[in-house]
Enzyme design. Sequence first.
Site, PDB file in Angstrom:
ATOM      1  N   HIS A 133      12.572   9.326  -7.005  1.00  0.00           N
ATOM      2  CA  HIS A 133      12.347   7.869  -6.471  1.00  0.00           C
ATOM      3  C   HIS A 133      12.885   6.996  -7.725  1.00  0.00           C
ATOM      4  CE1 HIS A 133      11.169   4.419  -4.193  1.00  0.00           C
ATOM      5  NE2 HIS A 133      10.500   5.265  -3.366  1.00  0.00           N
TER       6      HIS A 133
ATOM      7  N   GLU B  68      17.397   7.898  -2.236  1.00  0.00           N
ATOM      8  CA  GLU B  68      16.732   9.152  -2.081  1.00  0.00           C
ATOM      9  C   GLU B  68      16.887  10.161  -1.209  1.00  0.00           C
ATOM     10  OE1 GLU B  68      12.438   7.073  -1.338  1.00  0.00           O
ATOM     11  OE2 GLU B  68      13.744   5.399  -1.650  1.00  0.00           O
TER      12      GLU B  68
END
Length: 348
Positions: free
Chosen positions: A176, A314
């Site tokens: 992340h 992501e």
Amino acid sequence: MKIEENYFGLVDDKTVFTYSMSNNNGIKAVLTNYGATLVNLYIPCKNKKIDVVLGYDNLENYMINPKFFGATIGPNCNRISKGEISLGNKQYNLEQNDNENNLHSGEKGFHNVIWDVSINEDENYVEFYHYNLDEEQGFPGNSKIKVKYKLTEKNELVISYEGLSDKDTIMNLTNHTYFNLSGHSNKDATNQELWLKSKYFTPVKDSKSIPTGEIKSVKDTPMDFTTTKKIKSQINEKYGQLEFCGGYDHNFIIDKEKEGIEKIAKLSDENTNITMEVYSDTPGVQFYTGNFISGGPVGKENIVYEDRCGVCLETQFFPNSINIKNFKSPILKAGDKYESMTIYKFVY
């Protein structure tokens, strides 16, 4: 290359460290075993090095880390509707930590774990290990997890994931990191240019950001990044999907040409002339423009981060894919091995 280990702090009498590794071209990555997190990523630029990822200077803020800066996310990244899953004819109720949904596996997710560590200086990598207990986050199965960060002489930060469970479970890991190729202190990441290898995305129902199950073309919408454009060019258009999420926070379906690793995205900054190419083997990528960054702890170098000052790419299975039959399943069968890889390659 020598990998430096430095004390970062204590959590419940467990020592947390940072690990710094460099290549011969001047790139330096700093990691911590708290959350198997990327803390710094320095790229040479105009006779200096700039840190292109958002984060914190101290462990205490990573223990809060409401925006998941740099962290490894698991056992399941993204959202599960109402925190409800069914596996093996059994219902599991997960923590509802985001608009009645389970987001990034809840407060006990991998981002809040102190990982065991192995260092390989000959191959220039740091590998993190974690043994995850059955239903620790609500998911079934005792699982063995590995996350390896390797820095190559091709200017690649390679992130490899492995997982093994003794029960059928969900395994959907990602990183992340929020990138700003102008530097983490720059206030606007939407001035960067983006290309995505994606002709389709999964629209969401509303501001809770759960996909409808539809596979929608990006053509003639602000979601179209098949031709490189500045992120800001259409981000504020009156378009329902953008209004739901305050900008981009959507899963884009990769136009897969083959199984395995392929180039899926390219992010570039005209101020620094740094380009980041993204390679992955996952079916999707969540493109998030940091629409709700502000309000968290003070960032590195006492920088107050604001909305849209970093963007995420992501790599993952689609959001809520466990509950949507036409999405590729994130189920890992007992005894099978989960493997995935994402590469961030820098050109400057």
